[in-house]
Design a protein around this motif. Structure first.
Motif, PDB file in Angstrom:
ATOM      1  N   ILE A   1       0.859  -1.183   0.000  1.00  0.00           N
ATOM      2  CA  ILE A   1       0.000   0.000   0.000  1.00  0.00           C
ATOM      3  C   ILE A   1       0.894   1.231   0.000  1.00  0.00           C
ATOM      4  CG2 ILE A   1      -1.725   1.316   1.286  1.00  0.00           C
ATOM      5  CD1 ILE A   1      -2.808  -1.302   2.349  1.00  0.00           C
ATOM      6  N   LYS A   2       0.813   2.006  -1.060  1.00  0.00           N
ATOM      7  CA  LYS A   2       1.646   3.205  -1.174  1.00  0.00           C
ATOM      8  C   LYS A   2       1.251   4.247  -0.135  1.00  0.00           C
ATOM      9  CE  LYS A   2       3.051   6.825  -4.423  1.00  0.00           C
ATOM     10  NZ  LYS A   2       2.882   7.355  -5.802  1.00  0.00           N
ATOM     11  N   GLN A   3      -0.053   4.524  -0.051  1.00  0.00           N
ATOM     12  CA  GLN A   3      -0.514   5.491   0.937  1.00  0.00           C
ATOM     13  C   GLN A   3      -2.018   5.392   1.123  1.00  0.00           C
ATOM     14  OE1 GLN A   3       0.891   8.927  -1.376  1.00  0.00           O
ATOM     15  NE2 GLN A   3      -1.223   9.725  -1.357  1.00  0.00           N
ATOM     16  N   ILE A   4      -2.465   5.946   2.237  1.00  0.00           N
ATOM     17  CA  ILE A   4      -3.891   6.092   2.512  1.00  0.00           C
ATOM     18  C   ILE A   4      -4.129   7.570   2.784  1.00  0.00           C
ATOM     19  CG2 ILE A   4      -5.769   5.576   4.110  1.00  0.00           C
ATOM     20  CD1 ILE A   4      -4.548   2.849   4.574  1.00  0.00           C
ATOM     21  N   GLN A   5      -5.063   8.143   2.082  1.00  0.00           N
ATOM     22  CA  GLN A   5      -5.332   9.569   2.258  1.00  0.00           C
ATOM     23  C   GLN A   5      -6.816   9.804   2.498  1.00  0.00           C
ATOM     24  OE1 GLN A   5      -3.649   9.979  -1.540  1.00  0.00           O
ATOM     25  NE2 GLN A   5      -5.528  10.737  -2.529  1.00  0.00           N
ATOM     26  N   LEU A   6      -7.105  10.815   3.292  1.00  0.00           N
ATOM     27  CA  LEU A   6      -8.480  11.242   3.501  1.00  0.00           C
ATOM     28  C   LEU A   6      -8.755  12.386   2.539  1.00  0.00           C
ATOM     29  CD1 LEU A   6      -8.607  11.298   7.415  1.00  0.00           C
ATOM     30  CD2 LEU A   6      -9.188   9.426   5.867  1.00  0.00           C
ATOM     31  N   GLU A   7      -9.956  12.417   2.009  1.00  0.00           N
ATOM     32  CA  GLU A   7     -10.333  13.511   1.131  1.00  0.00           C
ATOM     33  C   GLU A   7     -11.848  13.616   1.077  1.00  0.00           C
ATOM     34  OE1 GLU A   7     -10.062  11.557  -3.277  1.00  0.00           O
ATOM     35  OE2 GLU A   7      -8.155  12.154  -2.370  1.00  0.00           O
ATOM     36  N   GLN A   8     -12.336  14.489   0.243  1.00  0.00           N
ATOM     37  CA  GLN A   8     -13.774  14.669   0.081  1.00  0.00           C
ATOM     38  C   GLN A   8     -14.223  14.136  -1.268  1.00  0.00           C
ATOM     39  OE1 GLN A   8     -13.775  18.961   0.579  1.00  0.00           O
ATOM     40  NE2 GLN A   8     -14.936  18.764   2.482  1.00  0.00           N
ATOM     41  N   ASP A   9     -15.429  13.603  -1.286  1.00  0.00           N
ATOM     42  CA  ASP A   9     -16.016  13.208  -2.561  1.00  0.00           C
ATOM     43  C   ASP A   9     -16.263  14.477  -3.376  1.00  0.00           C
ATOM     44  OD1 ASP A   9     -17.590  12.062  -4.624  1.00  0.00           O
ATOM     45  OD2 ASP A   9     -18.261  10.502  -3.250  1.00  0.00           O
ATOM     46  N   SER A  10     -15.983  14.396  -4.656  1.00  0.00           N
ATOM     47  CA  SER A  10     -16.140  15.578  -5.502  1.00  0.00           C
ATOM     48  C   SER A  10     -17.405  15.535  -6.349  1.00  0.00           C
ATOM     49  CB  SER A  10     -14.929  15.718  -6.429  1.00  0.00           C
ATOM     50  OG  SER A  10     -14.798  14.557  -7.232  1.00  0.00           O
ATOM     51  N   GLY A  11     -18.252  14.525  -6.152  1.00  0.00           N
ATOM     52  CA  GLY A  11     -19.421  14.363  -7.004  1.00  0.00           C
ATOM     53  C   GLY A  11     -19.085  13.462  -8.185  1.00  0.00           C
ATOM     54  N   LYS A  12     -20.027  13.303  -9.095  1.00  0.00           N
ATOM     55  CA  LYS A  12     -19.762  12.426 -10.235  1.00  0.00           C
ATOM     56  C   LYS A  12     -20.516  12.882 -11.471  1.00  0.00           C
ATOM     57  CE  LYS A  12     -23.378   9.076  -8.972  1.00  0.00           C
ATOM     58  NZ  LYS A  12     -23.655   7.668  -8.654  1.00  0.00           N
TER      59      LYS A  12
ATOM     60  N   VAL B   1      -4.278   3.702  -1.902  1.00  0.00           N
ATOM     61  CA  VAL B   1      -3.511   3.630  -3.151  1.00  0.00           C
ATOM     62  C   VAL B   1      -2.552   2.444  -3.069  1.00  0.00           C
ATOM     63  CG1 VAL B   1      -2.000   4.849  -4.754  1.00  0.00           C
ATOM     64  CG2 VAL B   1      -3.630   6.132  -3.344  1.00  0.00           C
ATOM     65  N   MET B   2      -2.782   1.434  -3.906  1.00  0.00           N
ATOM     66  CA  MET B   2      -1.960   0.224  -3.891  1.00  0.00           C
ATOM     67  C   MET B   2      -0.887   0.265  -4.973  1.00  0.00           C
ATOM     68  SD  MET B   2      -4.873  -2.707  -3.244  1.00  0.00           S
ATOM     69  CE  MET B   2      -5.946  -2.643  -1.809  1.00  0.00           C
ATOM     70  N   GLU B   3       0.204  -0.438  -4.733  1.00  0.00           N
ATOM     71  CA  GLU B   3       1.286  -0.549  -5.709  1.00  0.00           C
ATOM     72  C   GLU B   3       0.925  -1.606  -6.759  1.00  0.00           C
ATOM     73  OE1 GLU B   3       3.677   1.435  -5.878  1.00  0.00           O
ATOM     74  OE2 GLU B   3       4.316   2.129  -3.909  1.00  0.00           O
TER      75      GLU B   3
END
Length: 375
Positions: free
Chosen positions: A38-49, A74-76
Motif C-alpha cells: 500500500i503506497k498510501q492512505i489519504q483522507l479527502e472529500q467526494d467531488s461528485g460524479k 492507493v496500492m502498488e
C-alpha cells in the motif's frame, strides 16, 4: 466550499501492506497467500460524479455526495490478474466492515475501485496504463481487469499503441469503453487549506509530554481496542472448531455466515466438522440459487440446529434430513420435528416392529419369495 479537500500531498499513512488469499485453479483446497504493498492512505472529500447519457448525448453532474468524507487506498502494482485484484479488494472490504469504518457495500456506492492496468514483457519497464473508473462490484472488477489486460496485449501485438486514458467497464457488454484521455497535463491547482488544523498522530512512546491529549490521536490506544481482523478470525475458527482453512475463508466471505455457523454449533450436539458440511454443501447452495444472504434465510440457526440434532440422534436418516431442509425452505413456520412426524420420516429403532414389517412384506409377496428361494 466549491473545491475538493484532499490529503494527497501529506497522506495519513504510507508504506503499508495488505495480505490476501486466493485459490489456485478454482480449487478451495489449494490456497495461496499474497501481499500487495500500500503506497498510501489519504483522507479527502467526494467531488461528485458525472453521469453520461449516450442516448440523449448529454452529461449530467450529480453533486449529492460532494464534500462527503472518504478514504482512498492507493496500492502498488503488485497484482497480475483480475482474480488477484478481486481477492485483495474483498479482504479490504472485510477489514472495513469488521472495524466499522464502512458497510462497504459496493452496489450502494460505499466502496468503489479504480483499476490502473498496464502490460509489459518481463524485465521491461511498465507500459502505458489506462484507468478503469468507478467499478462497483468485485465480480466486475475481476472481469474489467482481465478484459483490459487482454485488450492491451492484442492492441500491442497488432502494432497499435496504448493511450493513457480513463475508461469505464460496461457490465452488459463485458468490456471497457473509453471515457476521456489523459494525454494533456492536468493542472489541479493544489493549494494549502488554511482552515484545517493539523491531524497529529502519535504512539505511546513518541507522545510529547506537554501535548494536550485532546489535540492528538494515540495510535496505541486505538490499536488496543480493535476487534479481531478477518485473518485472525479465520485462525480462531480453524483452531477452535477444527475446520479446514479453506472453509474459514468461505465462512467469512459470505456475509453473516461465520456467526450463523457458530450459533448452530452452540445449539447442536453434532461435531463442528459435520456442521460445516451441512452449511456449505446444503444451506449455502440454497442461498446462492436464490441470491440471498444467510441473514435473509428462512432457515434460522435454531431450526438447522434442531434438524442436525435429529440426525445426530439417529432419529432420521441423512436423506430424510435433506427432505426436511427442503420443507424448511418453504418458510411455513413448521419445526423439523413437526415435518418429520407429518411425513413419517422417522427411523425405526424397535427391533420387534422392524421384524413385523419385514414379515408382512414377505407374507405379501409369497410368489416372489418362493422364486427367490428356488433360484
Amino acid at each position: 466550499a466549491g473545491y475538493q479537500i484532499t490529503q494527497q500531498r501529506v497522506p495519513i499513512a504510507v508504506d503499508g501492506s495488505l495480505s490476501y488469499s486466493l485459490c489456485i485453479d478454482n480449487k478451495m483446497s489449494q490456497m495461496v497467500t499474497k501481499t500487495v504493498r500500500i503506497k498510501q492512505i489519504q483522507l479527502e472529500q467526494d467531488s461528485g460524479k458525472s453521469l453520461h447519457d449516450d442516448t440523449r448525448c448529454q452529461t449530467l453532474v450529480d453533486l449529492n455526495r460532494a464534500g462527503v468524507g472518504l478514504m482512498e487506498v492507493v496500492m502498488e502494482p503488485d497484482m497480475c490478474c483480475g482474480e488477484e485484484a478481486a481477492a485483495a479488494v474483498r479482504e479490504l472490504q472485510l477489514i472495513l466492515q469488521t472495524l466499522g469504518s464502512s458497510q462497504a457495500v459496493m452496489a450502494e456506492g460505499q466502496l468503489r475501485v479504480d483499476a490502473n492496468v498496464s502490460v509489459h514483457h518481463p524485465g521491461e519497464p511498465y507500459g502505458v496504463r489506462t484507468e478503469v473508473k468507478n467499478i462497483n462490484s468485485i465480480r466486475f472488477l475481476a472481469k474489467a481487469v482481465d478484459y483490459e489486460i487482454q485488450r492491451q496485449i492484442e492492441e500491442l501485438e497488432n502494432g497499435g499503441t496504448i493511450l493513457n486514458e480513463t475508461r469505464a467497464f460496461d457490465s452488459k457488454l463485458g468490456c471497457t469503453v473509453p471515457m476521456r484521455d489523459k494525454e494533456g497535463k492536468q493542472d489541479y491547482r493544489f493549494m494549502p487549506e488554511p482552515n484545517l488544523p493539523p491531524l497529529i498522530l502519535y504512539d505511546a512512546k513518541s507522545l510529547p509530554a506537554n501535548m494536550n491529549h485532546q489535540q492528538v490521536i494515540n495510535i496505541d490506544w486505538i490499536q488496543e481496542r480493535l476487534p479481531d481482523l478477518p485473518s485472525m478470525k479465520r485462525e480462531k475458527l480453524v483452531e477452535q472448531y477444527g475446520i479446514l482453512p479453506e472453509h474459514s475463508f468461505t465462512l467469512l466471505n459470505e456475509d453473516g455466515l461465520a456467526e450463523f455457523f457458530e450459533s448452530v454449533v452452540k445449539q447442536t450436539q453434532m461435531k463442528p466438522k459435520k456442521v460445516i458440511g451441512w452449511i456449505l454443501n446444503d444451506l449455502l447452495s440454497y442461498l446462492k440459487q436464490r441470491s440471498l444472504t444467510v441473514k435473509e434465510s428462512p432457515v434460522s440457526s435454531f431450526l438447522l440446529a434442531d434438524l442436525l440434532n435429529l440426525l445426530e440422534k439417529k432419529e432420521i436418516s441423512s436423506t430424510a434430513a435433506k427432505q426436511v431442509l427442503a420443507e424448511l425452505w418453504k418458510g411455513e413456520g413448521k419445526t423439523p420435528l413437526e415435518i418429520v412426524k407429518e411425513q413419517k420420516l422417522q427411523l425405526l429403532q424397535d427391533q420387534k416392529e422392524l421384524e413385523q414389517i419385514c414379515q408382512a412384506v414377505i407374507d405379501g409377496q409369497e410368489n416372489e419369495v418362493i422364486m427367490m428361494v428356488l433360484g
